[in-house]
Design a protein around this motif. Structure first.
Motif, PDB file in Angstrom:
ATOM      1  N   ASN A 285      94.928  18.077 116.723  1.00 51.89           N
ATOM      2  CA  ASN A 285      96.387  18.018 116.859  1.00 51.89           C
ATOM      3  C   ASN A 285      97.048  19.386 116.705  1.00 51.89           C
ATOM      4  O   ASN A 285      98.221  19.546 117.015  1.00 51.89           O
ATOM      5  CB  ASN A 285      96.979  17.055 115.825  1.00 51.89           C
TER       6      ASN A 285
ATOM      7  N   ASP B 275      99.046   7.366 111.072  1.00 50.28           N
ATOM      8  CA  ASP B 275      98.836   7.936 112.398  1.00 50.28           C
ATOM      9  C   ASP B 275      98.816   9.452 112.260  1.00 50.28           C
ATOM     10  O   ASP B 275      99.701  10.024 111.623  1.00 50.28           O
ATOM     11  CB  ASP B 275      99.965   7.507 113.346  1.00 50.28           C
ATOM     12  N   ASP B 276      97.829  10.102 112.854  1.00 50.33           N
ATOM     13  CA  ASP B 276      97.736  11.550 112.735  1.00 50.33           C
ATOM     14  C   ASP B 276      98.603  12.301 113.735  1.00 50.33           C
ATOM     15  O   ASP B 276      98.684  13.531 113.673  1.00 50.33           O
ATOM     16  CB  ASP B 276      96.269  12.002 112.897  1.00 50.33           C
ATOM     17  N   ARG B 277      99.255  11.603 114.648  1.00 43.72           N
ATOM     18  CA  ARG B 277     100.156  12.293 115.576  1.00 43.72           C
ATOM     19  C   ARG B 277     101.488  12.585 114.898  1.00 43.72           C
ATOM     20  O   ARG B 277     101.821  12.001 113.867  1.00 43.72           O
ATOM     21  CB  ARG B 277     100.392  11.451 116.834  1.00 43.72           C
TER      22      ARG B 277
ATOM     23  N   PRO C  88      99.884  10.555 107.605  1.00 40.41           N
ATOM     24  CA  PRO C  88      98.575  10.857 108.189  1.00 40.41           C
ATOM     25  C   PRO C  88      97.509   9.892 107.681  1.00 40.41           C
ATOM     26  O   PRO C  88      97.582   9.399 106.552  1.00 40.41           O
ATOM     27  CB  PRO C  88      98.296  12.287 107.713  1.00 40.41           C
ATOM     28  N   VAL C  89      96.497   9.649 108.507  1.00 37.71           N
ATOM     29  CA  VAL C  89      95.487   8.646 108.194  1.00 37.71           C
ATOM     30  C   VAL C  89      94.719   8.984 106.918  1.00 37.71           C
ATOM     31  O   VAL C  89      94.652   8.175 105.983  1.00 37.71           O
ATOM     32  CB  VAL C  89      94.508   8.480 109.374  1.00 37.71           C
ATOM     33  N   THR C  90      94.134  10.172 106.853  1.00 40.01           N
ATOM     34  CA  THR C  90      93.272  10.504 105.719  1.00 40.01           C
ATOM     35  C   THR C  90      94.062  10.584 104.418  1.00 40.01           C
ATOM     36  O   THR C  90      93.646  10.035 103.392  1.00 40.01           O
ATOM     37  CB  THR C  90      92.530  11.827 105.969  1.00 40.01           C
TER      38      THR C  90
ATOM     39  N   ASN D 138      90.878  14.689 115.757  1.00 39.40           N
ATOM     40  CA  ASN D 138      92.218  14.543 115.175  1.00 39.40           C
ATOM     41  C   ASN D 138      92.212  13.736 113.881  1.00 39.40           C
ATOM     42  O   ASN D 138      93.169  13.016 113.587  1.00 39.40           O
ATOM     43  CB  ASN D 138      93.161  13.882 116.190  1.00 39.40           C
ATOM     44  N   ASN D 139      91.160  13.884 113.077  1.00 36.76           N
ATOM     45  CA  ASN D 139      91.079  13.129 111.833  1.00 36.76           C
ATOM     46  C   ASN D 139      90.364  13.950 110.768  1.00 36.76           C
ATOM     47  O   ASN D 139      89.274  14.486 111.010  1.00 36.76           O
ATOM     48  CB  ASN D 139      90.343  11.806 112.071  1.00 36.76           C
ATOM     49  N   GLY D 140      90.978  14.036 109.584  1.00 35.86           N
ATOM     50  CA  GLY D 140      90.423  14.839 108.507  1.00 35.86           C
ATOM     51  C   GLY D 140      89.126  14.297 107.937  1.00 35.86           C
ATOM     52  O   GLY D 140      88.244  15.069 107.527  1.00 35.86           O
TER      53      GLY D 140
ATOM     54  N   ARG E 141     104.213  13.965 105.449  1.00 30.58           N
ATOM     55  CA  ARG E 141     103.464  14.892 106.296  1.00 30.58           C
ATOM     56  C   ARG E 141     102.768  15.947 105.457  1.00 30.58           C
ATOM     57  O   ARG E 141     103.174  16.228 104.321  1.00 30.58           O
ATOM     58  CB  ARG E 141     104.395  15.593 107.295  1.00 30.58           C
TER      59      ARG E 141
ATOM     60  N   TYR F 206      90.976  20.903 113.948  1.00 30.57           N
ATOM     61  CA  TYR F 206      91.871  19.741 113.951  1.00 30.57           C
ATOM     62  C   TYR F 206      92.560  19.703 115.310  1.00 30.57           C
ATOM     63  O   TYR F 206      93.352  20.583 115.652  1.00 30.57           O
ATOM     64  CB  TYR F 206      92.885  19.873 112.811  1.00 30.57           C
TER      65      TYR F 206
END
Length: 312
Positions: free
Chosen positions: A194, A128-130, A99-101, A220-222, A144, A192
Motif C-alpha cells: 500500500n 482493512d489495510d486500504r 488496519p488488519v494487523t 498489503n498485510n503486516g 491509522r 508494504y
C-alpha cells in the motif's frame, strides 16, 4: 410518507454500494432493506438509484437527496447520543475502520473492556489495510498507523509507532548485514504494497543517498510481512507493534544502516467540522490508557539505531 428507516437504508445503500452490503451493515435482511428503499422512492415520487445486474448508481434525484439524508441520519444519531450522555450513559452506534494487523493484535483487546463497560454502544469495526475515505464511507473515525498529513481530518495521537529495519539471523548469515543505505542495493526487501518503496523513509537522508533494494515480495498485510521476514526472505521495515515480540526473542534482528527511520504514530482521526461525540472522545482516552506511554509493545525494544550517528 417518508420514514426515517427508509432514509437510513438509502444512506447505507449509497455508502456501501449495494443493497446486500447495506443489509449487512444494518444487520437486516436484504428483503427488508429493499422494501424500505422502495417505500422511500414511492414516498418521494422518484427513483433514487439506477439499477443494473451488476451495480447500483445514484440518479440525479438520488445525488440531490443524499446530502440532506446524510445530515438527517447524523442529526438523529447525535440527538439520541446526547440524550444518553445527559443521563450519564454512552450509547448509540459507532463505526470505525482500522488496519488488519493492528486491529487483530492490539485494537481488539483494547476495545473489549471499553465495550463491556458501555453496553449501550453498538460498534461496527471494519479491518482493512486500504486508506478509507472516512466521511464518504460513513465512518465516525479511523484508527491509522502512519504520519499525520490529511488536512481534512482531525487526528488524536494514541501512541507513538516506532519502526525498525529487521531481518532474520538466517538471512543475515546468508547475505551479510548492510551497514549503510548504499549497501541496501545488495539486499532483498519485503515491501508494504500500500506504500511501496516510499515507505522506507529515513531521517536526514538526501534523495541520492537511498538505493532501492530488490523487492522479493510486495504484500498489503503486516502479518505476512513479518512471516516473510521470519522465513528469511529479506529485510522488512516494520513497526514494533508487529515485531516487538520477535525482536525481544531474537527471531528478528534490528539492522542499523546509520539512519533513524522517520517516526510515525498510531492515531484516531475523524472528519473536520463534524461534532465529536462524547463516546468517541471516551474511546480515544480508553485506547490511550490501554496502549500506555510508552506503549506496552515497545517494552524491552532497544533505542532506534542511527539516532546518534552523525551524517557523513
Amino acid at each position: 410518507m417518508v420514514k426515517l428507516d427508509g432514509i437510513s437504508s438509502f444512506v447505507a445503500i449509497a455508502e456501501a454500494g449495494s443493497i446486500s452490503a447495506a443489509a449487512r451493515r444494518l444487520h437486516l435482511s436484504k428483503s427488508v432493506v429493499s422494501e424500505r428503499l422502495a417505500d422511500l422512492e414511492q414516498g418521494l415520487g422518484a427513483p433514487l438509484f439506477h439499477r443494473t445486474t451488476r451495480k447500483l448508481s445514484l440518479t440525479e434525484d438520488g445525488l440531490a437527496f443524499l446530502d440532506r439524508a446524510l445530515r438527517i441520519v447524523r442529526e438523529v444519531e447525535e440527538a439520541a447520543a446526547e440524550v444518553g450522555e445527559r443521563r450519564g450513559q454512552l450509547t448509540g452506534p459507532m463505526r470505525l475502520s482500522a488496519p488488519v494487523t493492528f486491529g487483530r493484535m492490539h485494537l481488539g483487546p483494547a476495545l473489549y473492556p471499553f465495550l463491556g463497560a458501555h453496553p449501550g454502544i453498538s460498534m461496527t469495526l471494519e479491518l482493512d489495510d486500504r486508506r478509507v475515505e472516512v466521511s464518504a464511507e460513513g465512518f465516525d473515525a479511523v484508527v491509522r498507523n502512519g504520519t499525520i498529513a490529511d488536512s481534512r481530518l482531525v487526528a488524536w495521537v494514541l501512541a507513538p509507532s516506532r519502526r525498525f529495519l529487521v531481518a532474520s539471523p538466517d538471512y543475515l548469515r546468508r547475505h551479510g548485514t548492510p551497514r549503510s543505505l548504499a549497501e541496501l542495493s545488495d539486499h532483498r526487501a519485503i515491501h508494504y504494497a500500500n506504500r511501496g518503496i516510499a515507505d522506507w523513509r529515513f531521517l536526514d537522508t538526501r534523495p541520492d543517498e537511498f538505493v532501492r533494494p530488490h523487492a522479493v515480495l510486495r504484500v498489503n498485510n503486516g502479518d505476512l510481512m513479518r512471516g516473510a521476514a521470519l522465513a528469511g526472505l529479506g529485510l522488512a521495515l516494520l513497526p514494533t507493534f508487529i515485531v516487538g515480540e520477535q525482536i525481544r526473542s531474537g527471531e528478528l534482528v534490528i539492522v542499523d544502516v546509520g539512519r533513524e527511520v522517520e517516526q510515525e504514530f498510531i492515531y484516531m482521526a475523524h472528519p473536520d467540522g463534524r461534532r465529536v461525540s462524547t463516546k468517541l472522545r471516551a474511546l480515544a482516552d480508553a485506547l490511550k490508557a490501554a496502549f500506555g506511554d510508552p506503549p506496552y509493545w515497545d517494552v524491552g525494544v532497544p533505542p532506534a539505531p542511527g539516532a546518534t550517528i552523525a551524517r557523513t
